[in-house]
Design an enzyme around this catalytic site. Structure first.
Site, mmCIF file in Angstrom:
data_model
loop_
_atom_site.group_PDB
_atom_site.id
_atom_site.type_symbol
_atom_site.label_atom_id
_atom_site.label_comp_id
_atom_site.label_asym_id
_atom_site.label_seq_id
_atom_site.Cartn_x
_atom_site.Cartn_y
_atom_site.Cartn_z
ATOM 1 N N CYS A 81 0.836 -1.204 0.000
ATOM 2 C CA CYS A 81 0.000 0.000 0.000
ATOM 3 C C CYS A 81 0.873 1.258 0.000
ATOM 4 O O CYS A 81 1.607 1.478 -0.956
ATOM 5 C CB CYS A 81 -1.015 -0.035 1.146
ATOM 6 S SG CYS A 81 -2.344 1.179 0.904
ATOM 7 N N HIS A 188 -3.784 -4.940 -0.163
ATOM 8 C CA HIS A 188 -3.331 -5.501 1.119
ATOM 9 C C HIS A 188 -3.427 -7.020 1.051
ATOM 10 O O HIS A 188 -4.538 -7.558 1.196
ATOM 11 C CB HIS A 188 -4.215 -4.987 2.259
ATOM 12 C CG HIS A 188 -3.969 -3.559 2.590
ATOM 13 N ND1 HIS A 188 -3.078 -3.161 3.555
ATOM 14 C CD2 HIS A 188 -4.467 -2.420 2.056
ATOM 15 C CE1 HIS A 188 -3.039 -1.843 3.620
ATOM 16 N NE2 HIS A 188 -3.872 -1.373 2.713
ATOM 17 N N GLU A 190 -2.697 -9.118 3.254
ATOM 18 C CA GLU A 190 -3.165 -9.643 4.554
ATOM 19 C C GLU A 190 -4.666 -9.459 4.749
ATOM 20 O O GLU A 190 -5.232 -9.962 5.711
ATOM 21 C CB GLU A 190 -2.379 -8.975 5.693
ATOM 22 C CG GLU A 190 -2.773 -7.547 6.055
ATOM 23 C CD GLU A 190 -2.228 -6.457 5.135
ATOM 24 O OE1 GLU A 190 -1.762 -6.772 4.020
ATOM 25 O OE2 GLU A 190 -2.287 -5.270 5.544
ATOM 26 N N ASP A 236 -24.170 -7.056 15.157
ATOM 27 C CA ASP A 236 -24.486 -6.151 16.259
ATOM 28 C C ASP A 236 -24.202 -6.924 17.545
ATOM 29 O O ASP A 236 -24.744 -8.016 17.750
ATOM 30 C CB ASP A 236 -25.967 -5.749 16.247
ATOM 31 C CG ASP A 236 -26.309 -4.827 15.065
ATOM 32 O OD1 ASP A 236 -25.416 -4.503 14.271
ATOM 33 O OD2 ASP A 236 -27.487 -4.445 14.951
ATOM 34 N N ASP A 395 -27.890 6.593 11.106
ATOM 35 C CA ASP A 395 -29.136 5.899 11.473
ATOM 36 C C ASP A 395 -30.342 6.791 11.177
ATOM 37 O O ASP A 395 -30.973 7.311 12.105
ATOM 38 C CB ASP A 395 -29.121 5.534 12.964
ATOM 39 C CG ASP A 395 -27.940 4.662 13.343
ATOM 40 O OD1 ASP A 395 -27.782 3.588 12.745
ATOM 41 O OD2 ASP A 395 -27.169 5.063 14.232
#
Ligand code: 1PR
Length: 546
Positions: A81, A188, A190, A236, A395
């Site tokens: 990166c 990336h 990983e 959640d 939200d």
């Protein structure tokens, strides 16, 4: 076990890279001073964030010449990166800082007129110069995880370098590049599932070229053609009444069983479920701590351990949200949002997601006449870790009005009228998990947080949450029109066709599901297969192990 020296001068989620290196059979040693480079056998230089910040950190710590000497020594060197970008002569991101100058050319900002910037998600790294063999395990039809705003576009200044490219819109840019002992990836490895681990393993074993075998020989021209739409699984998480950390899911933000005295719905354990979603092909996993863990010292936040455990086996990006704000610790000391975010990044998170605090920050931004304060959590975290590390979780809730003139907020004409036949609505921002509505519309919020440096919007919708009735396409279009940063559509997914619908009928960059996956109604794999059947470009992980 052989060792790899890791040069960690730049902030970010280094834990995932360490986990990935260990997973492919190596141990990590840290480069603690420039002299360590004299004895290192192989070096990986990861980086996130700002090119100029990276180069000034390297230079201030005396690494520039020792790094150039290490690279000239012929020992294996890999940049990841911003660690790749540093190898170039320079970057538009910082005209005042030169790169290491190992590779010619200058990085340029992606053109954001027609596409979201940063470029976030799964894209190709298809070798242009080598077509009959695999360069460091790269597969032409695999997808790898990218997150960056600047790129090295393909010009003819890269003669002599082996280059693998990706396309974003009509821009073709360097995805991976190699010559001699140098190998570097813009993506990336990983965070790129098993395909990425295979690249890391090939580099560490110095298998520069390998015959194309198995799936690597199947070149799918379409699949080489760009960024996939992402499918994200969201968990959640909260403690239930028995004090256990559970994955829960409600509807319209009510997570208790409907029966009188109903407890918090328990749908499983966070680490195990994240692991399953990774194996099923989820492109990212998001954890939202939906209640703050009361009376818990910040150092012991349960989500830190969830991330540490998850990042050992889940090699796709991890986002953590909930409670990212300045807090007073149990000993009375103040812990800044940046410090909290740092703890999460160190534990394996790639992005933090900010909810309530972003709404307050946006209100203050407008109260100042659209001026930045410099001190908000969004600004501080994005400056330290890059915009891509900051998600704002929104939200909103529909407020119906009979006519646009009935409110000062931005309305849309809706195809789904309100309870009294109202044909217009606006989307009200809420805080504290939807418990409190604020006098701000969602368009105002997303514009303000984009100006502050947010890199992505996680767009929930309280009206749709848990309904299994599909995404709120009207909301998603309104938000996509308001910002250039990527948007993740969330709330309402009930079946694979809802994902097709949101991808075909809006320009959303990603779509997130929760309940339908947790309840076992559909798997992520089924959603991906369905989308691929419908001709949508998605990542389908073919490898299952390294
Ligand atoms: O305000 O910074 O502490 O962050 C709190 C975070 O927790 C916010 O991102 C907020 O969205 C989230 N949150 C708070 N309360 C709830 C709740 O459900 N009671 N969950 C909650 C929000 C939204 C998504 C959900 C999608 C998809 N959940 O995570 O997964 O709506 O669901 P579906 O596919 O089943 O329809 P802060």
């Amino acid at each position: 076990m052989p060792t790899v020296h890791l040069l960690d001068t730049v902030a970010g989620n280094i834990r995932s890279l360490v986990n990935a290196i260990e997973r492919v059979g190596y141990t990590v040693e840290w480069v603690k001073s420039p002299s360590d480079l004299e004895t290192a056998e192989r070096v990986i230089f990861p980086g996130v964030g700002h090119f100029g910040h990276c180069m000034s950190t390297l230079s201030a710590a005396g690494y520039v010449e020792p790094l150039q000497a290490f690279i000239a020594s012929g020992k294996p060197f890999m940049g990841i990166c911003v660690g790749m970008q540093a190898l170039f002569a320079g970057s538009e991101e910082s005209a005042t800082h030169a790169g290491l100058g190992v590779i010619p050319g200058t990085l340029r900002l992606f053109d954001s007129a027609t596409k979201s910037v940063p470029h976030i998600g799964w894209n190709s790294a298809a070798t242009r110069t080598i077509t009959d063999e695999s360069l460091f395990g790269l597969k032409r039809n695999a997808k790898y995880y990218y997150v960056h705003s600047y790129a090295k576009q393909i010009d003819n200044d890269l003669d002599g370098w082996d280059v693998a490219t990706a396309k974003y819109g009509d821009e073709e840019f360097v995805g991976a590049i190699s010559k001699g002992n140098v190998f570097a990836t813009q993506f990336h490895p990983e965070k790129s599932g098993y395909a990425g681990l295979a690249v890391l393993k090939a580099f560490l074993a110095q298998q520069r070229l390998a015959p194309l075998v198995g799936t690597a020989t199947r070149v799918n021209e379409d699949a080489e053609g760009g960024l996939t739409r992402r499918v994200i699984a969201c968990l959640d998480v909260r403690t239930n009444d028995a004090g256990d950390l559970v994955v829960t899911k409600g509807d319209q933000y009510d997570v208790r069983e409907k029966a009188a005295g109903g407890g918090v719905r328990n749908l499983g354990k966070p680490v195990e479920m994240a692991q399953k979603y990774f194996e099923d092909g989820a492109d990212e996993v998001t954890f939202l701590n939906i209640t703050s863990f009361r009376n818990c010292p910040v150092q012991d936040l349960p989500m830190l351990e969830v991330l540490r455990q998850t990042s050992k086996t889940v090699f796709v990006p991890l986002t953590i949200g909930g409670g990212i704000r300045d807090v007073i610790d149990t000993d009375g000391s103040t812990v800044s949002a940046l410090q909290i975010a740092t703890m999460y990044f160190k534990s394996g998170a790639d992005k933090v997601s900010i909810g309530s605090d972003a709404v307050t920050a946006a209100e203050e931004y407008y109260a100042r006449g659209s001026q930045l304060a410099g001190s908000t959590a969004i600004e501080q975290i994005s400056q330290a870790y890059g915009n891509q590390a900051v998600v704002v979780s929104v939200d909103p809730r529909r407020i119906y009005v009979a006519a646009p003139s009935a409110t000062a907020r931005t309305t849309i004409k809706t195809a789904f009228p309100g309870p009294n036949g109202e044909e217009y609505c606006w989307y009200q921002c809420t805080i504290k998990g939807g418990r409190e509505g604020r006098d701000m519309d969602v368009q105002q919020l997303v514009k303000a947080v984009e100006a502050m440096g947010a890199g992505e919007i996680l767009l929930n919708c309280i009206d749709k949450d848990g309904t299994n009735s599909g995404f709120d396409l009207e909301l998603i279009r309104a938000v996509k029109n308001a910002v250039r940063i990527p948007v993740i559509a969330s709330s309402g997914a009930g079946n694979p066709d809802h994902f097709r619908e949101v991808f075909e009928e809006t320009t959303t960059d990603a779509a997130l599901g929760a309940g339908m996956f947790h309840r076992g109604e559909y798997t992520v794999k089924q959603v991906k297969e369905f989308l691929a059947d419908k001709g949508l470009l998605v990542r389908n992980e073919e490898d299952t192990e390294v």
